[in-house]
Design an enzyme around this catalytic site. Structure first.
Site, mmCIF file in Angstrom:
data_model
loop_
_atom_site.group_PDB
_atom_site.id
_atom_site.type_symbol
_atom_site.label_atom_id
_atom_site.label_comp_id
_atom_site.label_asym_id
_atom_site.label_seq_id
_atom_site.Cartn_x
_atom_site.Cartn_y
_atom_site.Cartn_z
ATOM 1 N N ASN A 1 0.860 -1.185 0.000
ATOM 2 C CA ASN A 1 0.000 0.000 0.000
ATOM 3 C C ASN A 1 0.899 1.239 0.000
ATOM 4 O OD1 ASN A 1 -1.798 2.052 0.495
ATOM 5 N ND2 ASN A 1 -2.381 1.362 2.554
ATOM 6 N N LYS B 1 0.048 4.288 -0.346
ATOM 7 C CA LYS B 1 -0.610 5.477 0.227
ATOM 8 C C LYS B 1 -0.407 6.687 -0.691
ATOM 9 C CE LYS B 1 -0.252 3.312 4.687
ATOM 10 N NZ LYS B 1 -0.221 3.408 6.130
ATOM 11 N N HIS C 1 -9.706 0.919 5.127
ATOM 12 C CA HIS C 1 -8.385 1.121 5.729
ATOM 13 C C HIS C 1 -8.522 2.094 6.892
ATOM 14 C CE1 HIS C 1 -4.286 2.502 6.343
ATOM 15 N NE2 HIS C 1 -3.913 1.353 5.805
ATOM 16 N N GLU D 1 -6.914 4.562 7.844
ATOM 17 C CA GLU D 1 -6.804 5.995 7.516
ATOM 18 C C GLU D 1 -8.103 6.520 6.899
ATOM 19 O OE1 GLU D 1 -3.080 5.522 5.454
ATOM 20 O OE2 GLU D 1 -2.227 4.988 7.396
ATOM 21 N N GLU E 1 -5.617 -5.210 10.651
ATOM 22 C CA GLU E 1 -4.567 -4.221 10.900
ATOM 23 C C GLU E 1 -4.867 -3.484 12.200
ATOM 24 O OE1 GLU E 1 -2.539 -2.824 7.061
ATOM 25 O OE2 GLU E 1 -4.462 -1.813 7.094
ATOM 26 N N GLY F 1 2.097 2.097 10.868
ATOM 27 C CA GLY F 1 3.026 3.216 10.711
ATOM 28 C C GLY F 1 3.732 3.600 12.003
ATOM 29 N N SER G 1 3.179 -2.369 10.435
ATOM 30 C CA SER G 1 4.626 -2.402 10.659
ATOM 31 C C SER G 1 5.294 -3.722 10.262
ATOM 32 C CB SER G 1 4.946 -2.048 12.112
ATOM 33 O OG SER G 1 4.483 -0.741 12.405
HETATM 34 P P1 PGA Z 1 2.614 0.195 7.801
HETATM 35 O O1 PGA Z 1 1.166 0.415 7.138
HETATM 36 O O2 PGA Z 1 3.169 -1.077 7.196
HETATM 37 O O3 PGA Z 1 3.397 1.409 7.438
HETATM 38 O O4 PGA Z 1 2.406 0.032 9.274
HETATM 39 C C1 PGA Z 1 0.270 -0.651 6.932
HETATM 40 C C2 PGA Z 1 -0.976 -0.139 6.266
HETATM 41 O O5 PGA Z 1 -1.347 1.027 6.489
HETATM 42 O O6 PGA Z 1 -1.640 -0.868 5.505
#
Ligand code: PGA
Length: 252
Positions: A9, A11, A98, A100, A171, A177, A216
């Site tokens: 992803n 983003k 997601h 976000e 997740e 993140g 992560s």
């Molecule tokens: P990350 O993000 O690997 O940076 O923790 C995962 C995601 O948002 O799908």
């Protein structure tokens, strides 16, 4: 053969040229090495989808998805993109829910349910993302939260042909993140719970729905995550931006 889905992803990162370069590098780093049971899913920003599709060309084991879409065929929805437009670009799947989108853009359960059923109906494969916040986990609300997110998003889907294009991504919000990966016990527990909820929702076919872990994921922890029961792949954010690191995850 059960597949492992290795999803990147990106983003809101990468211009078209950067996306092309990363894709090309990833193709070359994984050439001849990608095991037959691995599928790489690249999820660039809308503006790079066409370029990534073209760069992948006829290479097998790779597909391209979108980070978002709006649940309508067409219409006066300024700034939005429909499933049909994504399919037209060569996109085969999309993320829904997601963290976000849920937290920064306030997408609620009802809207997400509409997106899941509309996207599936129109022919997209859907990766539905679910996960608890740190507070929900601390308050003992892990199962309640996951159960609510699953039942509300999936209640409108009964047709098994449609359900066969569904994947889940667990997740935990506190692991996205942050560098804080959930422990293997936490991941195993949550994935087993998601599987049992899927069995309650769908009378058959629930065993075949892939459940990805995200939060992560890095080259250093992939080998602990992939072998876990009910883990059918990973959804990677930060560590998917560099081809070299992501190739180690994909092959790890
Ligand atoms: P990350 O993000 O690997 O940076 O923790 C995962 C995601 O948002 O799908």
């Amino acid at each position: 053969m059960t597949k492992q889905f290795m999803a990147a992803n990106w983003k809101m990162f990468k211009t078209r040229q950067e996306a092309e370069e990363t894709t090309r590098e990833l193709l070359s780093l994984t050439a001849t090495k990608l095991p037959g049971d691995r599928e790489v899913l690249l999820i660039p920003p809308f503006t790079s989808i066409a370029a990534v599709v073209e760069t992948i060309g006829s290479r097998t084991g790779f597909s391209v998805g979108a980070q978002n879409f709006y649940p309508a065929e067409s219409g006066a929805y300024t700034g939005e993109i429909s499933p049909g437009m994504l399919l037209d670009l060569g996109c085969s799947f999309a993320l829904v829910g997601h963290s976000e989108r849920r937290h920064l853009f306030h997408e609620g359960d009802d809207f997400l349910a509409r997106k899941v059923s509309f996207g599936l109906e129109k022919g997209l494969k859907i990766i539905l993302c679910i996960g608890e916040t740190l507070n929900q986990r601390k308050e003992g609300l892990l199962e309640t939260t996951l159960s609510r997110q699953l039942t509300s998003a999936l209640s409108g889907i009964s047709n098994l042909d449609i359900a066969s294009r569904l994947s889940l991504a667990y997740e935990p919000v506190w692991a996205i993140g942050t560098g804080e990966v959930a422990g293997t016990e936490d991941i195993g527990e949550a994935h087993n719970f998601v599987r049992s909820e899927l069995k309650n929702i769908f009378s058959r076919g629930a065993e075949e729905i892939p459940i990805l872990y995200g939060g992560s994921v890095k080259p250093g922890n992939i080998s602990e995550i992939i072998p876990l029961d009910n883990v059918d792949g990973v959804l990677v954010g930060g560590a998917s931006l560099q081809a070299e690191g992501f190739s180690r995850i994909v092959l790890g």
